[in-house]
Design a protein around this motif. Structure first.
Motif, PDB file in Angstrom:
ATOM      1  N   PRO A  82      43.280 102.246  31.214  1.00 49.31           N
ATOM      2  CA  PRO A  82      44.062 102.932  32.265  1.00 49.31           C
ATOM      3  C   PRO A  82      44.908 104.058  31.676  1.00 49.31           C
ATOM      4  CG  PRO A  82      45.064 100.836  31.717  1.00 49.31           C
ATOM      5  CD  PRO A  82      43.754 100.871  30.975  1.00 49.31           C
ATOM      6  N   THR A 158      38.740 104.804  33.120  1.00 54.76           N
ATOM      7  CA  THR A 158      40.067 104.341  33.541  1.00 54.76           C
ATOM      8  C   THR A 158      39.974 103.149  34.480  1.00 54.76           C
ATOM      9  OG1 THR A 158      39.961 106.038  35.265  1.00 54.76           O
ATOM     10  CG2 THR A 158      41.223 106.556  33.281  1.00 54.76           C
ATOM     11  N   TYR A 208      43.535 100.485  41.800  1.00 49.86           N
ATOM     12  CA  TYR A 208      44.034 101.372  40.740  1.00 49.86           C
ATOM     13  C   TYR A 208      44.608 102.606  41.423  1.00 49.86           C
ATOM     14  CZ  TYR A 208      43.953 104.155  36.404  1.00 49.86           C
ATOM     15  OH  TYR A 208      44.292 104.918  35.309  1.00 49.86           O
TER      16      TYR A 208
END
Length: 864
Positions: A82, A158, A208
């Protein structure tokens, strides 16, 4: 982590609040040589949370090198990467853990877990499900084999989880020579090539939050003008993927081809943005792309190019890549817009290389002919045309056969549409929404509509609908000619043309539109103008029954004044123009439906109608001159020299210093630190220097500061020195200002053409040239200030002051007077007449010989 001090604490907090618990995670923080307080924030976090946190500090090497450093210390079964300016939902790792357990229970072993990217707009705080690939998640959790379903790509590191044993066994790393983008997509692609099966588990509940920074400072957001972003992606990134694919698989899998297309279609989409269109790139970059793009398209199947539907793509983009792959040729031919009043229909196709050899065969006799009105519009890839779109206007009342390169085109296609999404949705949903949810939304919308009808605004809608269907107003406004400048201001070409039409052609049902609170309303009303208030029920009825709408502006207050359900109006729209186009504003104007496009100089006319970024050709564009030039010239000739006592400073606006339009075209907000901007400082310095300069004092001139109306929000707070007057477009007639001027100082404004028309000396103050052309709505075009301008180009205050001193002493020099004469060889006071005749012409069906060139006929495309 690199210089993310404002964001990293929020990211770290989202790790602390994970429902799975920190003890279930190995957290490796890599500081990539930050020069701000990022490392200090991370050190404090590691100190407070103990053994589960590892902090590594290294010299700056880029995102790929930081991820590789973290990988060397990872010990877990799964790894993810991330970004430290984003945020993870508090159940993020728990959902992934449960998803993997569920997959194992059913005997499935995904190679990647894909989580849901939600777009988080920092400026507004809104979180939206509008990522280009979000449809993958709208039918619930699922596991997909990419070899069987190659559309279900996972290009991001990510939002992905990867098996560390596969990474270690294949000795995979992120490519450190990719500094701006694609390093994660390259890693993901090579990772999947090294798995037994490229199986991806999609988990929509693992959220996310992908931050879109308010200041556009992220690497992706600010790298639009870096050539490496476009060249290295292919030359370094895709080369490694293709080489590995050929070694391991013997061919490039279709899912990997889709990843390349996904990247290239993003480049094409971003190429239409101002950030890319206004950037200046070296010729060497274009030479490399000219080779690289077709070279790597050879590894992509034709059907994937033409049927790409992983995200919304404008149809021409698919044809562009297909044509580039094949190196030459043209697309199929489509039916384009029709102008039944003029008896014309358009045919549209795209091509690369040389323009195809065209021949029209007219009527049953197959008489050879060619089109009078054609237009080649460049469709761009990173600032240069990648293909050309050609529009041919042919008669609509005879049979026309088009041949291209000697081959008859027997099939004309309907215009292509955007393809439906590739990701199939669950049987219990409609586009990812349950029927129950859709029903609720329908009921909610119906309730809101009912409330609107009985609200104050709803009553206005009722009045509007009654007016639109009123027989009385239908008779009153029948075939009206409607004139409007800005919705809140007159004093431009529309007003000048309105008075001329009213006086010379009383048979025309002419009306002028303006807001009642405009300072021009009482003046025009007292002069006997037939006024209709903008935005009223009567205004909408006027447009519904109008034959013509003519305006000096093409803002949405004019082009989209009618509510959607009444569009398009039956009227023809004439764009009178606010000035002379000297640069490329095609990205703004191409979205407008313009039936008559007024130009004033031969260079301007040819720039727009020749092969260019503009979609408008000789069918729409006429060389007539601006109506307001007639009035400006007559007033200037009537003003004696002793009354010319102004030095006018009249800069244009800056798109990046004001907000978009609000409730009217003059309603814009400013920025908080405007007085600290280069614009405010330099013009304040200039005004101060002119106010005390001996040449200005000796000439008994007043310095008048009059910035563009869009900058009017700053006038009350602008730091003006003593002896400088200020005026807004609300208060004065700009034509009167120019006719009283001894000298004009502008920057990039088309107001310079107005001054040149009456031979007014001028100077261009261009201290922020690079910033202006990168951040404004205009990019450079045919007009070069040093070569074509009507006065010296200055980048400092002393240079401007020197130009003023010279102008007050000797007027316009011979060099600039010659340029004026070359630009405006005809100043006969008949611009209004020419525009009026052109407006009549666009509602007239011409004889066949004037709509197509039959053998020896000679066209006159400019209409002059």
């Amino acid at each position: 982590m690199y210089n993310v001090e404002p964001y990293v604490a929020e990211f770290l907090e989202s790790l602390v609040t994970q429902s799975i618990g920190l003890d279930q995670l190995q957290i490796i923080l890599v500081d990539d040589g930050s020069t701000d307080g990022t490392a200090a924030v991370a050190e404090d976090f590691a100190r407070r949370h103990g053994d589960s946190i590892m902090l590594i500090r290294k010299e700056n090497g880029g995102q790929a090198s930081a991820r590789n450093e973290g990988l060397r210390h990872a010990t877990g079964q799964w790894v993810t990467f991330p970004d430290p300016d984003d945020v993870l939902d508090h159940r993020y790792f728990e959902v992934v853990s449960h998803g993997l357990a569920d997959a194992a229970h059913h005997g499935q072993e995904p190679a990647i877990v894909s989580t849901r990217l939600l777009m988080w707009y920092e400026e507004t705080g809104k979180v939206k499900k509008n990522h280009a690939l979000d449809l993958r998640f709208r039918s619930g959790a699922r596991i997909v084999d990419l070899d069987e379903s190659p559309d279900w790509i996972q290009p991001h590191a990510t939002s992905g989880f990867f098996r560390r044993d596969i990474i270690r066994r294949a000795e995979l790393t992120f490519p450190e020579n990719l500094r701006l983008r694609f390093e994660d997509t390259s890693f993901v692609s090579r990772y999947l090539l090294n798995t037994p099966r490229p199986v991806v588990q999609f988990l929509p509940a693992a959220k996310y939050l992908y931050r879109q920074r308010a200041d556009s400072s992220s690497t992706i957001q600010k790298s639009a003008n870096d050539p490496r972003k476009y060249v290295d992606t292919i030359e370094v990134g895709f080369r490694g993927v293709i080489e590995e694919a050929m070694t391991l698989k013997g061919a490039v899998p279709r899912w990997a081809q889709n990843i390349f297309l996904y990247d290239q279609y993003w480049i094409l989409k971003s190429s239409q943005s101002a950030a890319v269109r206004n950037a200046e790139f070296p010729d060497a970059m274009y030479e490399r792309l000219k080779t690289l793009v077709p070279e790597y398209l050879q590894h992509v199947d034709d059907d994937l190019i033409l049927n790409f539907r992983l995200m919304p793509v404008t149809p021409w983009m698919r044809e562009a890549l297909w044509l580039v792959k094949h190196g030459s040729g043209h697309s199929v031919v489509y039916r384009g817009p029709v102008d039944s009043e003029r008896g014309l229909a358009s045919l549209v196709y795209r091509y690369v290389g040389d323009t195809p050899d065209e021949l029209l065969l007219i009527g049953p006799e197959r008489t050879p002919a060619s089109a009078i009105h054609v237009k080649d519009q460049g469709l761009e890839y990173v600032g240069r045309p990648i293909v050309w779109q050609r529009t041919i206007w042919v008669p609509d009342d005879v049979v026309v056969l088009l041949t291209l390169n000697g081959v008859p085109i027997h099939q004309i296609h309907d215009a292509p549409r955007k393809l439906t999404p590739a990701f199939e949705l669950g049987s219990t949903s409609i586009r990812g929404r349950t029927w129950a949810g859709s029903s609720q939304r329908i009921l909610t919308r119906a309730g809101k509509a009912a409330r609107r009808r009985f609200s104050r605004g709803g009553l206005a809608l009722v009045r509007r609908d009654l007016a639109v269907h009123s027989r009385y107003l239908a008779r009153r406004f029948a075939d009206a000619w409607v004139f409007i400048d800005r919705d809140n201001l007159a004093n431009d070409s529309a007003e000048d043309l309105y008075w001329w039409v009213r006086d010379r052609h009383p048979e025309v049902n002419a009306w002028f539109v303006l807001r009642r609170d405009s300072p021009d309303w009482p003046r025009m009303n007292a002069a006997g103008a037939r006024l209709v208030e903008y935005g009223t029920a009567e205004f909408y009825a006027l447009l519904i029954h109008a034959q013509h709408l003519a305006s000096s502006h093409a803002d949405r207050f004019v082009t989209h004044a009618l509510p959607r359900k009444y569009r398009p109006g039956r009227y023809k729209f004439t764009f009178l123009q606010h000035g002379v186009i000297k640069g490329d504003i095609s990205s703004w104007l191409n979205g407008k439906q313009i039936d008559l496009f007024v130009t004033s100089t031969r260079d301007e006319f040819e720039y727009i109608t020749s092969p260019s970024p503009f979609k408008h050709g000789t069918k729409e564009v006429r060389l007539t001159g601006l109506p307001r030039f007639d009035v400006l010239q007559s007033r200037s000739e009537a003003t004696p020299d002793e009354k010319k006592d102004l030095v006018v400073v009249m800069p244009t606006w800056r798109n990046y210093l004001v907000s978009g339009m609000g409730k009217s075209s003059g309603d814009r907000n400013g920025i908080d630190d405007f007085l600290e901007t280069e614009y405010a400082k330099r013009f304040s310095e200039l005004l101060g220097a002119l106010a005390v300069h001996p040449s200005v004092i000796e000439a008994e001139c007043t310095i008048l500061f009059m910035p563009h109306p869009n900058m009017g929000v700053y006038l009350p707070s602008f730091p003006l020195p003593d002896g400088v007057a200020v005026a807004s477009y609300d208060d004065v007639d700009v034509r009167d200002v120019l006719t009283r001027a001894r000298m004009l100082i502008t920057d990039y404004s088309s107001m310079a053409f107005n001054a040149a028309y009456i031979r007014l000396p001028m100077a261009y103050f261009q201290f922020d040239r690079d910033e202006y052309f990168v951040g404004h709505t205009e990019r450079p075009g045919y007009f070069k200030y040093e070569r074509d301008g009507f006065g010296p180009v200055c980048d400092s205050v002393p240079q401007v002051v020197s130009a003023v001193e010279s102008a007050l002493r000797q007027g316009m020099t011979a060099e600039y007077a010659e340029r004026v004469d070359r630009t405006f060889p005809v100043r006969d006071g008949r611009n209004r007449e020419r525009v009026f005749e052109a407006m009549l012409d666009i509602t007239r069906r011409a004889p066949l010989r004037e709509r197509v060139l039959l053998r020896s006929a000679t066209p006159n495309p400019s209409g002059t």
